[in-house]
Design a protein around this motif. Structure first.
Motif, mmCIF file in Angstrom:
data_model
loop_
_atom_site.group_PDB
_atom_site.id
_atom_site.type_symbol
_atom_site.label_atom_id
_atom_site.label_comp_id
_atom_site.label_asym_id
_atom_site.label_seq_id
_atom_site.Cartn_x
_atom_site.Cartn_y
_atom_site.Cartn_z
ATOM 1 N N VAL A 1 -128.694 42.955 -151.930
ATOM 2 C CA VAL A 1 -129.532 42.360 -152.981
ATOM 3 C C VAL A 1 -129.874 40.923 -152.596
ATOM 4 O O VAL A 1 -129.004 40.147 -152.186
ATOM 5 C CB VAL A 1 -128.837 42.359 -154.364
ATOM 6 N N PHE A 2 -131.143 40.603 -152.739
ATOM 7 C CA PHE A 2 -131.725 39.317 -152.349
ATOM 8 C C PHE A 2 -132.265 38.560 -153.546
ATOM 9 O O PHE A 2 -132.849 39.172 -154.432
ATOM 10 C CB PHE A 2 -132.984 39.616 -151.520
ATOM 11 N N PHE A 3 -132.170 37.255 -153.541
ATOM 12 C CA PHE A 3 -133.040 36.464 -154.420
ATOM 13 C C PHE A 3 -134.402 36.416 -153.731
ATOM 14 O O PHE A 3 -134.480 36.241 -152.516
ATOM 15 C CB PHE A 3 -132.489 35.044 -154.618
ATOM 16 N N ASP A 4 -135.471 36.578 -154.534
ATOM 17 C CA ASP A 4 -136.774 36.877 -153.920
ATOM 18 C C ASP A 4 -137.458 35.714 -153.196
ATOM 19 O O ASP A 4 -138.332 35.940 -152.376
ATOM 20 C CB ASP A 4 -137.731 37.499 -154.952
ATOM 21 N N GLU A 5 -137.101 34.464 -153.496
ATOM 22 C CA GLU A 5 -137.735 33.368 -152.760
ATOM 23 C C GLU A 5 -137.000 33.243 -151.436
ATOM 24 O O GLU A 5 -135.868 32.770 -151.401
ATOM 25 C CB GLU A 5 -137.597 32.051 -153.538
ATOM 26 N N CYS A 6 -137.627 33.701 -150.381
ATOM 27 C CA CYS A 6 -136.899 33.603 -149.114
ATOM 28 C C CYS A 6 -137.820 33.532 -147.921
ATOM 29 O O CYS A 6 -139.021 33.757 -148.020
ATOM 30 C CB CYS A 6 -135.899 34.740 -148.975
ATOM 31 N N TYR A 7 -137.228 33.182 -146.811
ATOM 32 C CA TYR A 7 -137.949 33.090 -145.551
ATOM 33 C C TYR A 7 -138.650 34.428 -145.306
ATOM 34 O O TYR A 7 -138.035 35.493 -145.410
ATOM 35 C CB TYR A 7 -136.946 32.765 -144.433
ATOM 36 N N HIS A 8 -139.934 34.336 -145.006
ATOM 37 C CA HIS A 8 -140.778 35.523 -144.959
ATOM 38 C C HIS A 8 -140.257 36.593 -143.989
ATOM 39 O O HIS A 8 -140.299 37.786 -144.268
ATOM 40 C CB HIS A 8 -142.191 35.077 -144.558
ATOM 41 N N ARG A 9 -139.729 36.136 -142.864
ATOM 42 C CA ARG A 9 -139.280 37.112 -141.847
ATOM 43 C C ARG A 9 -137.967 37.803 -142.244
ATOM 44 O O ARG A 9 -137.721 38.927 -141.818
ATOM 45 C CB ARG A 9 -139.114 36.440 -140.487
ATOM 46 N N THR B 1 -132.799 47.719 -149.781
ATOM 47 C CA THR B 1 -132.897 46.308 -150.158
ATOM 48 C C THR B 1 -133.440 46.184 -151.567
ATOM 49 O O THR B 1 -134.449 46.793 -151.894
ATOM 50 C CB THR B 1 -133.867 45.558 -149.214
ATOM 51 N N ARG B 2 -132.751 45.420 -152.381
ATOM 52 C CA ARG B 2 -133.265 45.126 -153.726
ATOM 53 C C ARG B 2 -133.527 43.638 -153.808
ATOM 54 O O ARG B 2 -132.757 42.844 -153.275
ATOM 55 C CB ARG B 2 -132.246 45.509 -154.801
ATOM 56 N N GLN B 3 -134.625 43.306 -154.501
ATOM 57 C CA GLN B 3 -134.952 41.897 -154.687
ATOM 58 C C GLN B 3 -134.994 41.579 -156.158
ATOM 59 O O GLN B 3 -135.564 42.331 -156.932
ATOM 60 C CB GLN B 3 -136.332 41.601 -154.106
ATOM 61 N N VAL B 4 -134.395 40.483 -156.531
ATOM 62 C CA VAL B 4 -134.486 40.035 -157.924
ATOM 63 C C VAL B 4 -134.978 38.588 -157.917
ATOM 64 O O VAL B 4 -134.928 37.912 -156.888
ATOM 65 C CB VAL B 4 -133.126 40.136 -158.660
ATOM 66 N N LYS B 5 -135.442 38.144 -159.054
ATOM 67 C CA LYS B 5 -136.005 36.803 -159.163
ATOM 68 C C LYS B 5 -134.957 35.756 -158.773
ATOM 69 O O LYS B 5 -133.785 35.866 -159.144
ATOM 70 C CB LYS B 5 -136.451 36.587 -160.616
ATOM 71 N N ALA B 6 -135.386 34.762 -158.016
ATOM 72 C CA ALA B 6 -134.470 33.723 -157.541
ATOM 73 C C ALA B 6 -133.728 33.067 -158.701
ATOM 74 O O ALA B 6 -134.325 32.751 -159.734
ATOM 75 C CB ALA B 6 -135.236 32.674 -156.743
ATOM 76 N N PRO C 1 -131.405 25.284 -150.641
ATOM 77 C CA PRO C 1 -132.571 25.538 -151.467
ATOM 78 C C PRO C 1 -133.494 26.577 -150.819
ATOM 79 O O PRO C 1 -133.462 26.756 -149.603
ATOM 80 C CB PRO C 1 -133.278 24.179 -151.538
ATOM 81 N N THR C 2 -134.337 27.211 -151.670
ATOM 82 C CA THR C 2 -135.238 28.237 -151.151
ATOM 83 C C THR C 2 -136.476 27.597 -150.532
ATOM 84 O O THR C 2 -136.787 26.444 -150.804
ATOM 85 C CB THR C 2 -135.671 29.201 -152.264
ATOM 86 N N ASN C 3 -137.147 28.395 -149.743
ATOM 87 C CA ASN C 3 -138.309 27.925 -148.992
ATOM 88 C C ASN C 3 -139.526 28.745 -149.411
ATOM 89 O O ASN C 3 -139.467 29.957 -149.308
ATOM 90 C CB ASN C 3 -137.998 28.117 -147.504
ATOM 91 N N PRO C 4 -140.617 28.193 -149.870
ATOM 92 C CA PRO C 4 -140.922 26.760 -149.996
ATOM 93 C C PRO C 4 -140.738 26.196 -151.400
ATOM 94 O O PRO C 4 -141.145 25.078 -151.647
ATOM 95 C CB PRO C 4 -142.409 26.720 -149.614
ATOM 96 N N THR D 1 -151.908 40.059 -148.743
ATOM 97 C CA THR D 1 -152.979 40.264 -149.716
ATOM 98 C C THR D 1 -152.841 39.209 -150.824
ATOM 99 O O THR D 1 -151.791 38.586 -150.970
ATOM 100 C CB THR D 1 -152.862 41.657 -150.363
ATOM 101 N N VAL D 2 -153.912 39.046 -151.597
ATOM 102 C CA VAL D 2 -153.889 38.111 -152.725
ATOM 103 C C VAL D 2 -152.745 38.482 -153.668
ATOM 104 O O VAL D 2 -152.014 37.619 -154.158
ATOM 105 C CB VAL D 2 -155.246 38.150 -153.480
ATOM 106 N N GLU D 3 -152.588 39.781 -153.885
ATOM 107 C CA GLU D 3 -151.537 40.281 -154.778
ATOM 108 C C GLU D 3 -150.145 39.886 -154.256
ATOM 109 O O GLU D 3 -149.295 39.423 -155.006
ATOM 110 C CB GLU D 3 -151.685 41.815 -154.872
ATOM 111 N N GLU D 4 -149.947 40.073 -152.944
ATOM 112 C CA GLU D 4 -148.641 39.723 -152.349
ATOM 113 C C GLU D 4 -148.356 38.229 -152.485
ATOM 114 O O GLU D 4 -147.250 37.824 -152.844
ATOM 115 C CB GLU D 4 -148.604 40.106 -150.865
ATOM 116 N N ARG D 5 -149.373 37.415 -152.223
ATOM 117 C CA ARG D 5 -149.170 35.960 -152.322
ATOM 118 C C ARG D 5 -148.816 35.566 -153.742
ATOM 119 O O ARG D 5 -148.000 34.682 -153.961
ATOM 120 C CB ARG D 5 -150.413 35.212 -151.838
ATOM 121 N N LYS D 6 -149.421 36.246 -154.680
ATOM 122 C CA LYS D 6 -149.117 35.969 -156.086
ATOM 123 C C LYS D 6 -147.649 36.309 -156.360
ATOM 124 O O LYS D 6 -146.916 35.552 -156.984
ATOM 125 C CB LYS D 6 -150.046 36.808 -156.966
ATOM 126 N N ARG D 7 -147.233 37.471 -155.846
ATOM 127 C CA ARG D 7 -145.852 37.912 -156.050
ATOM 128 C C ARG D 7 -144.851 36.956 -155.383
ATOM 129 O O ARG D 7 -143.787 36.682 -155.910
ATOM 130 C CB ARG D 7 -145.711 39.348 -155.501
#
Ligand SMILES: *Cc1c(COP(=O)(O)O)cnc(C)c1O
Length: 408
Positions: free
Chosen positions: A117-125, A141-146, A168-171, A368-374
Motif C-alpha cells: 500500500v502506497f500513499f499516492d503522492e510519489c515519485y513517478h517511476r 499495489t493499492r494507493q490511498v490518498k497521501a 516529504p512527498t514530491n512535488p 493524459t489530462v485525466e492522469e495529471r489531474k489524478r
C-alpha cells in the motif's frame, strides 16, 4: 574499527556526534593505505585469497572483506557504514541509483499474491514500477490518498507486506507523521518504508520514529553535486539480509569512482543542507508574498497543511519549493521557467546548482489530462530545487522571471 562505535572512554555519556562529524568521519578507518587521509579508490572487480583455506575461512567465518565486486567492496563498506551512522540505522546497502534501491527492496520483500500500500503522492517511476511491473509478478499495489492514515489502514489486508510513503512527498511536499506511520505498520505486522530523499538524515531520521526501512536517492542531497547516481536503503541487519543477497544477484552496484564521489560529497553534507534549508525557506516566503503566485507548497510555511507535522518531525525543510502561477496556462508558466537565468532547466534536486522545471513538461508530458489531474499536477505548477547559491541572487532571478507574468 569504525567511528563512532569506538567511544568507550571513561566518560562514556550517550552524547552522539553531530551530523558533520558523522559525515566526515563515520565509517572510515583512522589510518588508511599509504598514510593518506582519504580512502583509496580501488578499481578491482575481484579480490584474491592467499590459498584455498583462506577461501574456506572467509565463507565459514563470514569475514568482512572483498570477494567479487558485485557482492561488495572495501570502499563500498566504508560509505555504507557512514550512511548507516548518519541515518541512525544498523546497516546500509548501496545501489547504483535510487530506483535500483526501490526495485531491490520490493523484489526482495514481495511475493506473488502479496500486497503493498502506497500513499499516492510519489515519485513517478516508483508508481510506474508497481503498477506496470510488480503486477506482472502477481503483486497487488493499492494507493490511498497521501497522509490519509485511516484510508491506509482500511487498505491493509492479511496479504499486505509493506506500506510505503515518501516524506516529504514530491512535488507536493506533504509530510508524513512518521510516528503514526510506524505505529500503523507495527499494529498490523507490516513493514514500513519511507523514501526520505527530500528530507535527508539532516532534516528527518525516520528510524528514530520506528520506521523499518529508509530509502534515499543518494543522487540528490547526499551526492549533492549533480554528478553521480546512487541509492541506499538503511534498516536493521536482520531485515536487510535477503535484500543484500538479492542485490548481489541483481548487480546494481557502484563503481569505485562513483563511491569516491559520493563519499567526498558527503563530507560537506551538513553545510550544504543548512544552505538548502535557508534558501528553500527564503524563496518560499518570497514566493508566498508575490502577486503573480497563486500558491506555494513548502513545509516551512505556516500556511502549509502539514506545517505542524513538519515542525514536530523535521529539523529543516529542504531546498525544494513547488508553486503555482496565478491565472496562468501552461505556456505562461513555461515562459517563467524559460526566463530564469540562474536556475537551470533540468529534472533532479539536491545538488549545488538550482534547478527549475514545470512538472507538466518535464515528468508528466506523456500523461493524459485525466492522469495529471489524478496525480495533482496542474499546468501552472513549477518546481524549484534551490541549490547553494546566494539567497539574494536566487530571489532576484525569480523576481525578474515573474515580472514578465505581471505585465501580461
Ligand atoms: C530521484 C528520486 C528517486 C529515484 O532516484 P534515482 O537515483 O534517480 O534512481 C526516488 N525517489 C525520490 C523521492 C526521488 O527524488
Amino acid at each position: 574499527m569504525s567511528f563512532p562505535s569506538d567511544r568507550s572512554g571513561p566518560r562514556s555519556e550517550q552524547r552522539l556526534p553531530g551530523p558533520s562529524t558523522l559525515a566526515v568521519h563515520a565509517g572510515e578507518d583512522r589510518h588508511k593505505l599509504g598514510h593518506a587521509i582519504t580512502d583509496p579508490v580501488i578499481c578491482a572487480s575481484t579480490f584474491t585469497f592467499k590459498d584455498s583455506q583462506a577461501v574456506i575461512d572467509y565463507i565459514e567465518q563470514d569475514q568482512e572483506r572483498g570477494e567479487y565486486g558485485r557482492y561488495g567492496t572495501p570502499g563500498e563498506m566504508v560509505v555504507e557504514r557512514k550512511l548507516a551512522a548518519m541515518e541512525g540505522g544498523e546497516e546500509a546497502i548501496l545501489y547504483s541509483s535510487g530506483m535500483a534501491a526501490i526495485v531491490g527492496l520490493f523484489m526482495s520483500k514481495l511475493n506473488s499474491g502479496d500486497e503493498v500500500v502506497f500513499f499516492d503522492e510519489c515519485y513517478h517511476r516508483s508508481r510506474e514500477f508497481c503498477a506496470k511491473h510488480l503486477s506482472r509478478f502477481g503483486v497487488v499495489t493499492r494507493q490511498v490518498k497521501a497522509c490519509d492514515y485511516e484510508a491506509m489502514e482500511a487498505a491493509i489486508t492479511p496479504q499486505t507486506r509493506l506500506v510505503v510513503s515518501e516524506s516529504p512527498t514530491n512535488p507536493h511536499l506533504s509530510v508524513v507523521d512518521l510516528e503514526r506511520f510506524a505505529d500503523l505498520g507495527r499494529r498490523h505486522g507490516v513493514d514500513t518504508l519511507i523514501d526520505a530523499t527530500l528530507a535527508t538524515p539532516y532534516n528527518a531520521r525516520p528510524i528514530e520514529f520506528g520506521i523499518d526501512f529508509v530509502l534515499h536517492s543518494a543522487t540528490k542531497y547526499m551526492g549533492g553535486h549533480n554528478d553521480l547516481l546512487a541509492g541506499v536503503i538503511v534498516g536493521q541487519s536482520e531485515k536487510l539480509a535477503d535484500v543484500r543477497t538479492l542485490r548481489g544477484i541483481m548487480g546494481a552496484v557502484n563503481s569505485a569512482h562513483n563511491l569516491y564521489l559520493l563519499q567526498r560529497g558527503l563530507k560537506t553534507f551538513e553545510l550544504r543542507m543548512l544552505r538548502h534549508n535557508a534558501n528553500g525557506q527564503a524563496v518560499a516566503e518570497f514566493l508566498e508574498n508575490h502577486p503573480a503566485v497563486e500558491r506555494v507548497y513548502y513545509p516551512g510555511l505556516a500556511s502549509h497543511p502539514y506545517h505542524e507535522v513538519a515542525r514536530r518531525t523535521m529539523r529543516g525543510y529542504g531546498g525544494l519549493v513547488t508553486f503555482l502561477i496565478k491565472n496562468a496556462d501552461w505556456r505562461v508558466t513555461a515562459d517563467v521557467v524559460d526566463r530564469s537565468r540562474i536556475a537551470r532547466i533540468a529534472p533532479s534536486l539536491g545538488g549545488v546548482e538550482t534547478l527549475i522545471e514545470q512538472p507538466l513538461v518535464m515528468s508528466y508530458y506523456q500523461c493524459t489530462v485525466e492522469e495529471r489531474k489524478r496525480f495533482g499536477i496542474p499546468d501552472n505548477m513549477i518546481r524549484l530545487a534551490c541549490g547553494i547559491e546566494n539567497e539574494e541572487d536566487i530571489i532576484a532571478d525569480l523576481e525578474q522571471a515573474l515580472a514578465g507574468v505581471q505585465r501580461t
